[in-house]
Design a protein around this motif. Structure first.
Motif, short mmCIF file in Angstrom:
data_model
loop_
_atom_site.label_atom_id
_atom_site.label_comp_id
_atom_site.label_asym_id
_atom_site.label_seq_id
_atom_site.Cartn_x
_atom_site.Cartn_y
_atom_site.Cartn_z
N ALA A 293 0.85 -1.20 0.00
CA ALA A 293 0.00 0.00 0.00
C ALA A 293 0.88 1.25 0.00
O ALA A 293 0.64 2.20 -0.75
N GLY B 7 2.61 1.45 -3.41
CA GLY B 7 1.65 1.83 -4.46
C GLY B 7 1.29 3.30 -4.37
O GLY B 7 1.22 3.99 -5.39
N ALA B 8 1.07 3.78 -3.15
CA ALA B 8 0.70 5.19 -2.96
C ALA B 8 1.81 6.10 -3.45
O ALA B 8 1.56 7.14 -4.06
N ASP C 64 4.23 5.29 -5.71
CA ASP C 64 4.32 5.17 -7.17
C ASP C 64 3.29 6.07 -7.84
O ASP C 64 3.50 6.58 -8.94
N ASP C 65 2.14 6.19 -7.16
CA ASP C 65 1.04 6.95 -7.75
C ASP C 65 1.22 8.46 -7.60
O ASP C 65 0.59 9.23 -8.33
N ALA C 66 2.06 8.86 -6.64
CA ALA C 66 2.26 10.30 -6.40
C ALA C 66 2.95 10.94 -7.61
O ALA C 66 3.67 10.27 -8.34
N GLY C 67 2.74 12.20 -7.80
CA GLY C 67 3.35 12.91 -8.92
C GLY C 67 4.86 12.88 -8.85
O GLY C 67 5.45 12.36 -7.90
N LEU D 4 -0.19 12.92 1.81
CA LEU D 4 0.03 11.53 1.37
C LEU D 4 0.38 10.65 2.57
O LEU D 4 -0.21 9.58 2.76
N ALA E 205 -2.71 10.06 4.72
CA ALA E 205 -3.67 9.13 4.11
C ALA E 205 -3.17 7.70 4.19
O ALA E 205 -3.94 6.76 4.47
N VAL E 206 -1.87 7.51 3.95
CA VAL E 206 -1.31 6.16 4.00
C VAL E 206 -1.31 5.64 5.43
O VAL E 206 -1.68 4.50 5.69
N SER F 40 -3.33 6.49 7.80
CA SER F 40 -4.71 6.20 8.22
C SER F 40 -5.19 4.86 7.68
O SER F 40 -5.74 4.03 8.41
N PHE F 41 -4.96 4.66 6.38
CA PHE F 41 -5.40 3.40 5.76
C PHE F 41 -4.73 2.21 6.44
O PHE F 41 -5.39 1.23 6.79
N CYS F 42 -3.42 2.30 6.64
CA CYS F 42 -2.68 1.17 7.20
C CYS F 42 -2.98 0.98 8.69
O CYS F 42 -3.11 -0.15 9.17
N HIS G 1 6.85 4.31 -11.06
CA HIS G 1 5.69 5.18 -11.13
C HIS G 1 5.27 5.40 -12.59
O HIS G 1 6.04 5.19 -13.50
N HIS H 133 0.00 2.13 -11.78
CA HIS H 133 -1.25 2.60 -11.23
C HIS H 133 -1.95 3.64 -12.08
O HIS H 133 -3.14 3.59 -12.30
N GLN H 134 -1.17 4.61 -12.54
CA GLN H 134 -1.82 5.67 -13.28
C GLN H 134 -2.40 5.09 -14.55
O GLN H 134 -1.76 4.36 -15.28
N LEU I 159 -6.70 7.45 -4.13
CA LEU I 159 -5.56 6.96 -3.34
C LEU I 159 -5.92 5.67 -2.59
O LEU I 159 -5.12 4.74 -2.52
N VAL J 169 -5.83 2.87 -5.03
CA VAL J 169 -4.43 2.51 -5.30
C VAL J 169 -3.89 1.62 -4.18
O VAL J 169 -3.22 0.61 -4.43
N MET J 170 -4.21 1.99 -2.94
CA MET J 170 -3.68 1.22 -1.81
C MET J 170 -4.33 -0.16 -1.71
O MET J 170 -3.65 -1.15 -1.43
N SER K 140 -2.93 -2.24 -4.51
CA SER K 140 -1.54 -2.60 -4.23
C SER K 140 -1.48 -3.69 -3.15
O SER K 140 -0.65 -4.60 -3.24
N GLY L 215 -9.26 -1.03 6.45
CA GLY L 215 -8.61 0.17 5.92
C GLY L 215 -9.58 1.26 5.52
O GLY L 215 -9.24 2.45 5.52
#
Lengths: 203, 203
Positions: free
Chosen positions: A165, A168-169, A171-174, A185, A188-189, A191-193, B124, B128-129, B157, B160-161, B164, B196
């Motif tokens: 997770a 992936g997060a 990799d997805d970031a700009g 970011l 959010a990561v 919180s999810f985890c 990246h 994902h993108q 996001l 994505v998580m 992933s 999550g």
């Protein structure tokens, strides 16, 4: 040849010579690309004789493998330092800091990460099994679960999912998120985890 | 040449011809490897003239790209079918089924997955993108959050998580886990991902 091109004494410790070759190779690989870099250029960049290079490495792939190992070791060091800022019993803070350090180290070193894992395929057996970063996280998750800080029936699988997770997060970031995007970011990561292991979301 | 090697009429619809070439290529790529397979062998396997091959594909990479597209389309179809077994408003069941179908489809098709994503690097912009499977999941997560079934401030996001975590857990699974191992895996992934997004773990 009794001395290197830059006049450094031959008595320089082997470990430092090797590191200097790695530093020169890393700069070249990042600058012009792995394929485009020749051993001659690495040797010139490090200021050593070509024979010295072959004392430490057989091929460019060997150098890349050494850079990968060093990347992982330094990554783990930063995770360790982050976690050490909290008492061993403060499991949730250590978990939060682990994720924070992982996201930020990765973002700081993305070009290097992509370089050293360039030739790895995203198939099973590669990304997770025997991944020292996953192993580190697995230890933290297993110990925290044992201490009753959270729930994880299968610490290994949970570590794999948290690591994935996070990865992936990122990799997805700009390409290079600014400080406030990074903060969002990380939050959010976390919180999810956190919720994934039965904790309340990050505060 | 007025007819193919297997005597099929020239009037066979283009879409079917193309599929047959893809099927032949897929079997060969899986059996002996992408690099080791020649266009001649694909043509022979599909029972068509070589000129027919070049109507549809310029290179072997084109065939691989077509196989990748088909893999993703069929993957999404299976996810859709799984979700359609539940009423549109039963968000949690749809989320559970999405994960169940993703894990099982992936495990069923791992060799094909590894083949079609063989040349993709895990950096990246790639994984994902614009990944249609992530987009599908993002729609589900955003709609469920809007309906109040769970929480997801940033549906993209979170998707994505979750994606992933699912992908990582599968990559980590052994070569071909048996039915009970699969069930345990699905359950653990569902629980982590459910929690999550603020749901109770899988029942």
């Amino acid at each position: 040849m009794r001395s290197t091109a830059t006049g450094q004494p031959r008595t320089k410790p082997a470990e430092i010579r090797r590191e200097e070759l790695m530093d020169a190779a890393q700069a070249l690989f990042l600058g012009k690309g792995f394929t485009e870099t020749s051993v001659d250029e690495i040797v010139k960049g490090a200021g050593v004789a070509k024979g010295t290079y072959y004392v430490y490495f057989k091929t460019k792939d060997d150098v890349l493998a050494a850079l990968r190992e060093r990347f992982v070791a330094r990554f783990l060091e930063r995770l360790q330092t982050a976690a050490d800022g909290h008492p061993p019993s403060d499991w949730i803070a250590r978990f939060d800091r682990w994720i924070d350090a992982a996201v930020n180290t990765y973002l700081d070193e993305r070009a290097l990460h992509d370089l050293v894992f360039h030739q790895m395929r995203p198939t099973h057996d590669r990304l997770h099994q025997a991944n020292p970063v996953v192993r580190d996280l697995e230890g933290l998750i297993a110990q925290g679960a044992q201490a009753g800080a959270w729930t994880a029936d299968n610490a290994h699988l949970v570590a794999v999912m948290v690591f994935s997770a996070v990865h992936g997060a990122i990799d997805d970031a700009g390409e290079s998120p600014g400080p406030s995007d990074r903060k969002r970011l990380v939050h959010a990561v976390q919180s999810f985890c956190r919720m994934g292991i039965g904790l309340p979301p990050a505060g």
